[in-house]
Design a protein around this motif. Structure first.
Motif, short mmCIF file in Angstrom:
data_model
loop_
_atom_site.label_atom_id
_atom_site.label_comp_id
_atom_site.label_asym_id
_atom_site.label_seq_id
_atom_site.Cartn_x
_atom_site.Cartn_y
_atom_site.Cartn_z
N THR A 175 0.94 -1.22 0.02
CA THR A 175 0.02 0.05 0.03
C THR A 175 0.85 1.23 0.13
N LEU A 176 0.41 2.38 -0.05
CA LEU A 176 0.92 3.51 -0.11
C LEU A 176 1.85 3.94 1.47
N ASP A 177 1.16 3.23 2.39
CA ASP A 177 1.82 3.12 3.71
C ASP A 177 3.31 2.35 3.64
N SER A 178 3.09 1.37 2.96
CA SER A 178 4.24 0.42 2.54
C SER A 178 5.37 1.26 2.22
N ILE A 179 5.05 2.21 0.97
CA ILE A 179 6.19 3.19 0.56
C ILE A 179 6.65 3.98 1.19
N LEU A 180 5.88 4.82 2.08
CA LEU A 180 6.15 5.68 3.03
C LEU A 180 7.10 5.15 4.03
N ARG A 181 6.65 3.97 4.77
CA ARG A 181 7.44 3.44 5.85
C ARG A 181 8.99 2.95 5.12
N GLN A 182 9.01 2.40 3.98
CA GLN A 182 10.26 2.24 3.42
C GLN A 182 11.13 3.35 3.12
N LEU A 183 10.49 4.55 2.73
CA LEU A 183 11.10 5.86 2.67
C LEU A 183 11.60 6.46 3.93
N ASN A 184 10.84 6.06 4.93
CA ASN A 184 11.12 6.56 6.39
C ASN A 184 12.65 5.56 6.64
N SER A 185 12.52 4.26 6.39
CA SER A 185 13.67 3.38 6.74
C SER A 185 14.97 4.21 6.07
N PHE A 186 14.79 4.35 4.62
CA PHE A 186 15.80 4.73 4.07
C PHE A 186 16.31 6.11 4.74
N HIS A 187 15.71 6.84 4.90
CA HIS A 187 16.13 8.12 5.30
C HIS A 187 16.79 8.01 6.84
N SER A 188 16.19 7.18 7.71
CA SER A 188 16.86 7.14 9.09
C SER A 188 18.05 6.35 8.98
N ILE A 189 18.22 5.40 7.86
CA ILE A 189 19.40 4.64 7.93
C ILE A 189 20.57 5.78 7.56
N GLN B 202 -7.20 9.16 -7.13
CA GLN B 202 -6.46 8.35 -6.12
C GLN B 202 -4.85 8.79 -6.09
N ILE B 203 -4.51 9.00 -7.47
CA ILE B 203 -3.08 9.28 -7.75
C ILE B 203 -2.87 10.71 -7.19
N ARG B 204 -3.82 11.77 -7.05
CA ARG B 204 -3.35 12.78 -6.59
C ARG B 204 -3.33 12.85 -5.16
N TYR B 205 -4.30 12.07 -4.56
CA TYR B 205 -4.01 11.88 -3.02
C TYR B 205 -2.83 11.35 -2.67
N ASN B 206 -2.51 10.21 -3.36
CA ASN B 206 -1.20 9.55 -3.36
C ASN B 206 -0.01 10.55 -3.24
N VAL B 207 -0.07 11.36 -4.20
CA VAL B 207 1.10 12.39 -4.40
C VAL B 207 1.00 13.41 -3.19
N SER B 208 -0.14 13.60 -2.90
CA SER B 208 -0.36 14.62 -1.85
C SER B 208 0.46 14.08 -0.48
N GLN B 209 0.40 12.75 -0.19
CA GLN B 209 0.95 12.16 0.80
C GLN B 209 2.51 12.17 0.81
N LEU B 210 2.67 11.91 -0.49
CA LEU B 210 4.37 11.81 -0.65
C LEU B 210 4.76 13.25 -0.57
N GLU B 211 4.24 14.39 -0.61
CA GLU B 211 4.57 15.71 -0.66
C GLU B 211 4.72 16.10 0.86
N GLU B 212 3.73 15.38 1.65
CA GLU B 212 3.43 15.74 3.21
C GLU B 212 4.80 14.96 3.91
N TRP B 213 5.09 13.80 3.27
CA TRP B 213 6.37 13.17 3.88
C TRP B 213 7.64 14.03 3.66
N LEU B 214 7.66 14.88 2.35
CA LEU B 214 8.75 15.61 2.09
C LEU B 214 8.78 16.69 3.31
N ARG B 215 7.68 17.36 3.38
CA ARG B 215 7.56 18.58 4.30
C ARG B 215 7.90 18.06 5.60
#
Length: 1822
Positions: free
Chosen positions: A1627-1641, A1685-1698
């Protein structure tokens, strides 16, 4: 629900139509049971009454809902029937420009007749690894499914491509093979995949031709088996061919061509290598000009020939063989031009010296006489005698053509065999995928033997297809445990039996061929007698006795019997073959070698042909004759049977190619032709089989998600399966309309449409209720606003009207007064103007009339003169015409009379009497004529003599006349010049008169102009005054405008500068990208080289003993011993190369060169050592003074050393005793062998003793200085003098109360000193002896090398045979081994020299301290007569300088502990970031401090190689790669920060600047480390991409982040991945979790912030590119709800960047194409304004991507509308001027160029502590 209930008002149906096959109509009245007429309205608005069949009462087919139109899979349609299939294909092909559609297990491919950008490598990568139903239909999807099933099921696969000629079979097969070659790669370096693809141009050249239906039609069938190994990489291929159309070699119909290779040869005839073939244009040869159209538009035959030749070369067919092939082909062309003439009615002859036959014989290496003889004769054999018989011209031509066909067939088979040999692999084939490219069902106006065989093959394939479809349906039902009901499907076994069974058509044909006088007519009668009454599929035409009709599965076909027997026998004159066999041309003989073998003329390869063993000569003729009796039909049947066995043993995949029109128009759809092919290729049969059962299938989850709106809240249970059952039972009353399986619900045809209707009605009712409420609220609000607005407007309007009335009255009175005066002025002005105008007009008119009168008189006079001249000319012309007509009339009359006379004479000449009269005395007349001829000859001779005399006379006379003519011409020229002079004088006089008149006129005009000018000047002055005022105002305006323009120019220049800067930045990024790509390629080559080296090492035997040496200080640990420096690696590779190829001359020369370099290096090191010793002696005096000053600080250190001395000496004695015992034990037992335990113990002890010895030498010197100081202190104790020793020395001495103890201790230490010194001297002597021995060995080796080099130089001058003699090889091998030993000895000697050098420095330093030690006075205030108490002073560290010292032999241990065995996770959590980099740099600093360049180089090289090694070993671990990227960057920053460069030093503290490198400039190594960092970064990106790739599509596209927005549409047989989040789906949460993992490492590892930003930008680019590419390839994802759906997912990625403060890293911009694609799915797409908005909005998308999204846009609900074709064309026209790449997909492999901005560290090196867990205790802090 009954089917008839669906036929209500507004229901749409399909009715038959003669032109469009099926036409859409709409019911305008409800259908009631029993009605015979349906009232319909067509799409054009006209009404129609459709009568039902009174017998069957069958209602017309219902039309599917609009949301199902254009589906990827035809089985997803609710109504499965022919019109629905046809319409769906048409909509996809015409409107959406989609050529591929699934029909169950079949891929339908429609030929677009246009090159489409959907076959690139990016598309292949997009389909690789995907499920077949997840992507849009494509030939790549079928190929991927076959490849995946082969790997998963361990079963061979087949792809069966069929269709009409011109439908695109060959191209589809070619793309399938390209997919396998690209995805799998090859298992070796032989580029097998390139060879497989290279076979295509060869087979197209020799087997394809232009027909009326196709410019590149395959005239043979082929089955290519692509072999794979156990890792599923291509290892080879094999090809079988079927039924080559040989008749095309000798005959082509209009607008057709022969095989391409002939035209390629003719187009390349100008090349030097083809001159000997004596070719020309294709129009010069009979075999290539019959079609009268030798050129294909857009095809360059010369270029194609180059491609064909390159393909031959790639497949290993060398140049000589290629020229031989072309020689045979050219000979065939010349043979076709051989002219055969009639000698009489029963014989023929070839004219002597026929040029084409001569060339044929030269090219084929045969004799002209034999070939010309057997082309016109044949040999007849009886039981007793042999006859040679002449044959008539027609038979001779047929025999010539048969020979041409036979040669070409042999050549074709030979090429196929050699292609198979080139594609054959020695590796064992694990599995294969077969690609069958075979002719489709054919029916023409005249159908012959070829069409019969083709249709027979299609019958067999159709039977296999039907059985496979039936089997799959049965398996699906059984898997879901649905009751299986037998489905009736068409079985074409009776038709196959009619053809191939006993007494079938082929059997009777073979029997007739064996008959001596068999003919086509007699065979036809046998067919009629045998099958006409017994088989319903066999018919006889009414008007013909030489034809028969077969009812095939696709259509009825009428075959003409003429030519069947001849083509089946395929006879060739045996004597002609014998002539060719006797050829001197090797290739030709090779072609006909298989005449003695049983080979299939179809060109089947080894797997499909039978071979007979060669028997003695006596039995060979019988065998040959027996093989000649094997007919083409029998051969074809056998090869077809073999093909069917192969297909039945594999899993088939079907591709049906459809030809949309017969005129090759791009994207033009002819429904008649399409439906005819759909019926023929079995697509409709698949539909019928599916529709007979339960064609629509839904999983319970999909059904629940789609039809949740039809359920009430109380109906929804936790068990989805039970919920679906309950709801379905309420919605559909008839239980036969559906079945419940284990995982799916099965529906009858039409039930999904009914459910969709219920769903749409429910949604429509809900929409109406919502609209009603909203509209009521809006209307109420609007009314109240309008009421308030109206009252306000009334108040303001009434006041305004009153004010306007008063103003109007005032203005009316004023206007009347103004009008009065104005009218008076106007009338007066008008009168004056009219008066002046009348006077001017009178003057002008009168002058004009006078001039006109004068001109009329002049014209009349001149007209009379012209009339006179014209009338005279006309009279003369009339006279000439009359005279000519009279003469012509006379000629005609005379001609007529002459014709009449001639006719009479001809009649007389033809009459018998006249003939007899003429024949009387004919012999006498002949004799008279002979005599007359002789007389005439004599007269001719006399006349010729006279003529020669006359010629000479004429020559003289002509010369005289020429001179006279030239004189007359001169006189005439002079007279003409005089006449011209008179004329010119007259013209001059007239010109002067004209000029005089002109001058007068000009004078008058000037006077008039002067007056006018005066008036104008006065007027101009006044005007200039006015203009002056205007100019002043304009000047002010211009100044203001200039200021504005300057401001605009400034802005423009700034903008241009910004654009230029941006362009330069882009160019810099491109250059970086190119450089980093080169680094990537370099790394790949290095890895490939290492892999090859490891493979070679594994393949080679164990090296010879004595060549591998390991230093005794090395650890026995495997990880340590495996590491070597670059030099050692090169030596080992050289050693391995010596073992692999001892005969390698180049290796020997390289090793010799290396030995000489080492000698030079050793000599330079020796010289440097001498220089250093001299410098040391010179600097000794300076050091003494410095040591005196530092003495006070050193004394404290010496005191502490003295305290530990006694215990250390005891330990030293104990160690020496152990050494002596070990030595004595070894001496008693004999010398132990190297490697034994005692030997290792001895070595360890010796090494430890040497290390202790160095320490003790230093301590002895310190002790000496201490004792001297103590002695001086005791001597001066009684005296009141100032002491030089510090107070703590005196306190230490006071500890010893008894002088005897001091003496005893001193004597003990003195003995110890003597012992140690004696040991040192012994070791030094031993070392000197070893050095001398090594020097002697080196000198002898040098002499030996010189001798061997001279010997080698002499041998190199010998011929090649003598150069490789065994003795020289042995000598080279021995010398190589000795050289390697010498290199190791030199290395060891260098290490020893460096070690002694270091010891020498230490000793010299301490001796200087001892000799130069002086005492200094202490401060006067210090009293010596005080009682001094002994004090224990703790040991204090010196100031740490940020350096770590290590020994050279510990370098491997350092690299092992710090790099190879380091666990990143523990380091990242527990230690400071970048700790390994700091430690390595501090070690490097010490090597720089001691000025040891070799140590610096070795450490850097070891570090780089170790990092590469650990990354190669654990390169797929993101944490490891990130850790070493961070440390490599930190190491690089340290090299810059402490380099001493001002640009880097300005960021340092004072202490950090003191730690800068002092001796070496490591700028080159900084570049090497930068390259290494780039490689690690790219590896990090690849590792990250591998982790993210499986998540992106599922998380960004398929998963419904906003539940319930997008409803599932009905799906077909190819089920797509469910968008419902099941367990294990991303899911999108899986992608965000993986991005968090990359960033923290990366943050834990201390990665630079700028580098983290670049990594995140690359991550977001990959997410955006993969998502957009899948969106562009998936029709089901292009909808309004998916855009949300895509625009919502992109907004979640932008929120992660912020959240991570990364909004300014450029990551958001990489998602811009995806954002715009989502917006494009949601915006309105109707009007021109919408098109303009789309063009301005989608600037990050290419035109191809925008058009693709619009074409794929699919409504999910009925309330959405499709995008019209007109709107898409409007978009294309608006975007036509865009300059962009035509590539459809984004490049997912793109890696942005990385930069490493300088990031200095504020951490001081002196503050870094080394944790004990790193096991780096051997490092010493300096």
């Amino acid at each position: 629900m009954a089917a008839s209930e669906l036929y209500t008002k507004y229901a749409r149906v399909w009715i038959p139509d003669a032109e469009e096959v099926w036409k859409s109509a709409e019911l305008i009245r409800d259908y009631k049971q029993g009605d015979n007429i349906l009232h319909l309205q067509l799409e054009d608005g006209s009404e129609l009454e459709h009568k039902l069949d009174p017998k069957t009462k069958n209602l017309p087919h219902l039309r599917n809902p609009d949301i199902l139109v254009g589906e990827n899979d035809l089985t997803a349609l609710s109504y499965l029937h022919e019109p629905a299939v046809l319409h769906n294909l048409k909509v996809r092909f015409i409107d959406s420009k989609l050529i591929y559609t699934y029909c169950g297990i079949v891929l339908v491919a429609i030929n677009p007749y246009e090159n489409l950008p959907i076959y690139g490598t990016d598309i292949i990568n997009a389909y690789s690894g995907q499920n077949m139903g997840d992507m849009d239909p494509h030939i790549f999807a079928v190929a991927e499914e076959a490849y995946k099933q082969m790997a998963r099921d361990e079963r061979n696969q087949s792809i069966i491509v069929s269709g009409e000629s011109g439908a695109g079979k060959t191209v589809s097969a070619k793309y399938a093979m390209r997919y396998f070659a690209t995805v799998s790669g090859s298992a070796s370096e032989a580029n097998v995949e390139e060879k497989v693809l290279a076979s295509n141009p060869i087979m197209e050249a020799i087997g394809n031709a232009k027909t009326t239906r196709n410019d590149n039609s395959s005239r043979f069938g082929k089955y290519i088996e692509i072999g794979f190994d156990n890792r599923y990489r291509i290892i080879g291929a094999n090809m079988r061919t079927y039924l080559l159309e040989k008749s095309r070699v000798v005959f082509q119909a209009d607008e057709e061509r022969n095989y391409h290779v002939f035209y390629q040869l003719c187009a390349s005839s100008h090349l030097p290598e083809f001159k000997a073939l004596k070719l020309g244009s294709a129009d010069d040869f009979h075999y290539t000009k019959q079609g009268r159209n030798p050129v294909i538009d857009g095809v360059d035959d010369a270029k194609e020939m180059s491609t064909t030749r390159n393909a031959f070369t790639l497949l290993g067919i060398n140049e000589s063989y290629q020229m031989g092939l072309f020689q045979v082909l050219a000979a065939i062309l010349h043979l076709g031009n051989v002219e055969i003439k009639d000698r009489d009615s029963d014989s023929s002859v070839i004219p002597p010296n026929n040029s084409h036959l001569t060339v044929f014989c030269e090219l084929m290496g045969v004799t002209y006489q034999d070939m010309s003889h057997w082309l016109c004769h044949k040999k007849l054999k009886t039981a007793t005698e042999t006859y040679i018989k002449t044959i008539p011209k027609l038979q001779a031509i047929n025999a010539r053509d048969a020979l041409s066909k036979h040669i070409y067939a042999k050549l074709f088979n030979w090429i196929v065999d050699h292609v198979n040999k080139a594609l054959h692999s020695a590796v064992k084939q694990h599995s294969f995928i077969g690609v069958l490219d075979i002719y489709g069902f054919e029916t023409f106006e005249i159908n012959s033997f070829e069409q019969f065989c083709i249709n027979y093959a299609n019958e067999k394939l159709q039977q296999q297809f039907n059985m496979h479809v039936f089997k799959l349906e049965q398996e699906e039902y059984m898997k879901e445990q649905i009751p299986w009901t037998l489905i009736d499907f068409y079985d074409n076994q009776p038709c196959i039996n009619l053809i191939e069974a006993k007494m079938g058509i082929l059997d009777l044909l073979d029997e007739e061929c064996r008959m001596p006088k068999g003919s086509d007519d007699s065979w036809a009668q046998k067919l009629y007698n045998t099958h006409l009454k017994t088989c319903a599929l066999f018919e006889k035409p009414r008007m013909s006795n030489k034809a028969f009709i077969i009812q095939h599965f696709a259509d009825k076909v009428e075959y003409q019997c003429e030519g069947f027997l001849e083509k089946n026998k395929d006879t060739v004159n045996e004597e002609q073959i014998n002539v060719l066999k006797a050829s001197k041309f090797d290739l030709l003989v090779e072609l006909f070698q298989d005449e003695e073998k049983a080979t299939s003329p179809t060109g089947a390869p080894t797997g499909g042909r039978t071979r007979l063993s060669v028997k003695p000569d006596k039995s060979r003729p019988n065998q040959t004759s027996k093989e000649h009796k094997k007919t083409v039909g029998l051969q074809f049947r056998n090869s077809l049977q073999l093909l069917m066995e192969t297909l039945n043993a594999t899993t088939p995949h079907y591709v049906r190619c459809i030809k949309p029109n017969d005129f090759k128009y791009p994207f033009t759809f002819d429904p008649k032709r399409a439906v005819q092919q759909l019926r023929a290729c079995g697509v409709l049969e698949t539909i019928r089989i599916s529709a007979a059962g339960f064609p629509s299938r839904w999983t319970y989850q999909e059904f629940f998600s789609r039809y949740r709106v039809l359920m009430k809240q109380k109906d929804v249970l936790t068990d989805k399966k039970l919920t679906c059952k309950n709801v379905l039972e309420k919605l559909v009353q008839d239980p036969d309309k559906y079945q419940f399986g284990k995982t799916k619900i099965f529906f009858r045809a039409g039930q999904v449409a009914y459910l969709e209707k219920l769903r749409a009605d429910k949604l429509r009712a809900a929409c109406i209720r919502i609209q009603k409420t909203i509209r009521c609220w809006l209307a109420r609000k609007k009314y109240l606003r309008m009421k308030n607005a109206a009252i306000t407007i009334q108040r303001h309007v009434r006041g305004y009207q009153a004010r306007c009335l008063a103003k109007f009255l005032r203005r009316t009175r004023a206007a009347i007064i103004i009008q009065k005066y104005q009218r008076m002025y106007v009338q007066r002005t008008r009168y004056r103007r009219m008066q002046a105008a009348a006077l001017a007009m009178q003057c002008i008119l009168r002058a004009y009339m006078a001039r006109q009168h004068y001109k009329a008189l002049l014209r009349e006079h001149k007209a009379i003169i012209i009339q006179k001249m014209v009338r005279g000319w006309l009279a003369r012309q009339w006279y000439k015409r009359s005279l000519a007509a009279i003469v012509y009339l006379q000629c005609c009359v005379r001609r007529m009379r002459a014709k009449r006379e001639l006719k009479k004479l001809k009649i007389e000449a033809r009459s018998v009497e006249h003939f007899k009269k003429l024949n009387i005395g004919m012999e006498n007349k002949i004799m008279q004529l002979q005599r007359r001829i002789d007389e005439q000859n004599k007269e001719n001779r006399v006349l010729s003599e006279k003529l020669s005399g006359l010629e000479s006379t004429y020559t003289v006379e002509s010369e005289r006349l020429r001179s006279e003519v030239s004189r007359l011409r001169g006189t005439e020229e002079e007279a003409r010049n005089n006449a011209n002079r008179i004329t010119s004088l007259q013209e001059e006089l007239a010109r002067l008169r004209t000029e005089l008149q002109t001058t007068r006129n000009e004078k008058k005009a000037i006077e008039d102009w002067a007056e006018t000018y005066r008036d104008e000047m006065e007027q101009m002055v006044s005007e200039l005054k006015e203009q002056n005022g205007l100019l002043k105002s304009e000047k002010e305006d211009l100044n203001r405008l200039i200021q504005e323009q300057s401001q605009q120019m400034t802005e423009k220049m700034a903008k241009a500068l910004q654009q230029e800067t941006q362009q330069l930045e882009n160019e810099l990024n491109e250059e970086r990208s190119r450089y980093q790509n080169l680094l990537t390629e370099h790394l790949r080559l290095e890895e490939r080289y290492d892999d090859l080296k490891e493979e070679m090492t594994l393949n080679v035997n164990i090296p010879k003993p004595g060549h591998r040496r390991t230093d005794s200080t090395h650890s026995s640990n495997e990880s340590e011993s495996t590491y070597t420096s670059e030099l050692v690696e090169s030596e080992e590779s050289s050693r391995g190369g010596e073992v692999r190829a001892a005969l390698d001359m180049s290796l020997f020369l390289k090793l010799q060169k290396r030995v000489m370099e080492l000698e030079q290096e050793k000599q330079s090191l020796q010289n440097e050592l001498d220089k250093r010793e001299e410098q040391f002696q010179r600097a000794r005096a300076r050091d003494d003074e410095e040591h005196k000053k530092a003495r006070s600080a050193e004394l404290e250190y010496e005191s502490l050393k003295r305290q530990e001395l006694e215990s250390e000496n005891k330990k030293l004695k104990h160690n020496l005793n152990e050494i002596r015992q070990s030595l004595s034990g070894n001496a008693g037992a004999g010398s132990a062998a190297p490697g034994s335990p005692s030997y290792k113990v001895l070595l360890d002890q010796l090494n430890s003793s040497n290390e202790e010895l160095e320490v003790r030498k230093e301590e002895v010197l310190i002790l000496r200085s201490q004792l001297v100081s103590q002695k001086e202190a005791m001597q001066h104790k009684d005296e009141k003098e100032t002491m030089t020793e510090p107070m703590h020395y005196v306190e230490d001495v006071q500890k010893m109360k008894d002088a005897g103890e001091i003496t005893q201790a001193y004597m003990g230490l003195k003995d110890t000193n003597r012992l140690l010194e004696s040991q040192l001297q012994a070791q030094k002597r031993s070392h000197d002896n070893e050095v001398e021995v090594l020097r002697g060995e080196l000198q002898s080796m040098k002499e030996e090398n010189n001798r061997q080099q001279q010997l080698l130089a002499q041998n190199l001058q010998l011929p090649p045979e003598a150069r490789i003699e065994a003795s020289l090889q042995h000598e080279i091998t021995r010398l190589t081994n000795e050289n390697l030993d010498l290199m190791e000895q030199l290395e060891k000697q260098d290490r020893t020299v460096r070690k002694l050098k270091k010891q020498l420095k230490v000793f010299a330093k301490k001796i200087g301290e001892l000799e130069g030690g002086q005492v200094e006075n202490i401060s006067p205030g210090q009293m010596v007569d005080e009682s001094i108490r002994p004090v224990n002073i703790p040991r204090r560290e010196k100031d740490f300088q940020g350096m770590l010292e290590y020994k050279k032999e510990d370098e491997l241990k350092l690299v092992k502990n710090l790099i190879l065995e380091l666990k990143p996770r523990g380091v990242a959590v527990n230690f400071i970031p970048g700790l390994p980099a700091y430690i390595l740099f501090m070690c490097l600093r010490h090597a720089d401090y001691v000025n040891d360049d070799q140590k610096v180089r070795s450490l850097l090289t070891s570090t780089i190689n170790s990092i590469k090694k650990i990354l190669k070993k654990r390169g797929d671990d993101f944490e490891t790669v990130s850790f070493w990227l961070s440390n490599t960057c930190r190491f690089l920053h340290c090299l810059k920060q402490y380099s001493g460069d001002e640009q880097f030093m300005k960021f340092n503290s004072t202490k950090q600047n003191e730690h800068c490198l002092s001796n070496f400039d490591l700028a080159e190594y900084r570049q090497v480390l930068s390259d290494l960092a780039i490689q690690i970064y790219q590896q990090l990106i690849k590792c990250m991409e591998n982790i993210l790739q499986p998540m992106i599509v599922s998380g960004m596209l398929e998963h419904e982040t906003i539940q319930g927005v997008s409803g599932l549409k009905p799906t077909g047989l190819r089920k797509r991945t469910s968008s419902i989040a099941d367990e294990g789906t991303y899911t999108l949460d899986s992608i965000l979790r993986q991005l968090n993992s990359f960033h923290s490492i990366m943050c834990q590892h201390g990665t630079d912030p700028e580098l983290i930003k670049q990594v995140v930008k690359q991550q977001f680019y990959i997410i955006g590119a993969v998502t957009l590419n899948n969106l562009l390839l998936r029709k089901d994802m292009c909808s309004w709800s998916k855009g949300m759906q895509i625009r919502y997912n992109v907004s979640q990625l932008e929120e992660w960047l912020r959240d991570k403060n990364l909004m300014n890293c450029g990551a958001k911009e990489t998602l811009e194409p995806l954002i715009q694609a989502a917006q494009l799915l949601q915006v309105k797409k109707k009007t021109d304004e919408d098109a303009e908005a789309i063009c301005s909005m989608c600037n990050a998308l290419s035109t191809a991507q925008i058009v693709k999204v619009l074409n794929l846009y699919t409504p999910v609900n009925e309330f959405e509308e499709r995008v019209s074709v007109t709107f898409i064309r409007t978009i294309q026209n608006r975007l036509r001027d865009r300059i962009e790449s035509p590539q459809l997909l984004m490049d997912t492999k793109l890696i942005y160029p990385v930069t490493f901005p300088f990031n200095p560290s504020s951490l001081g090196l002196e503050t870094i502590q080394i944790p004990g867990s790193l096991n780096l205790g051997f490092l010493t802090r300096v």
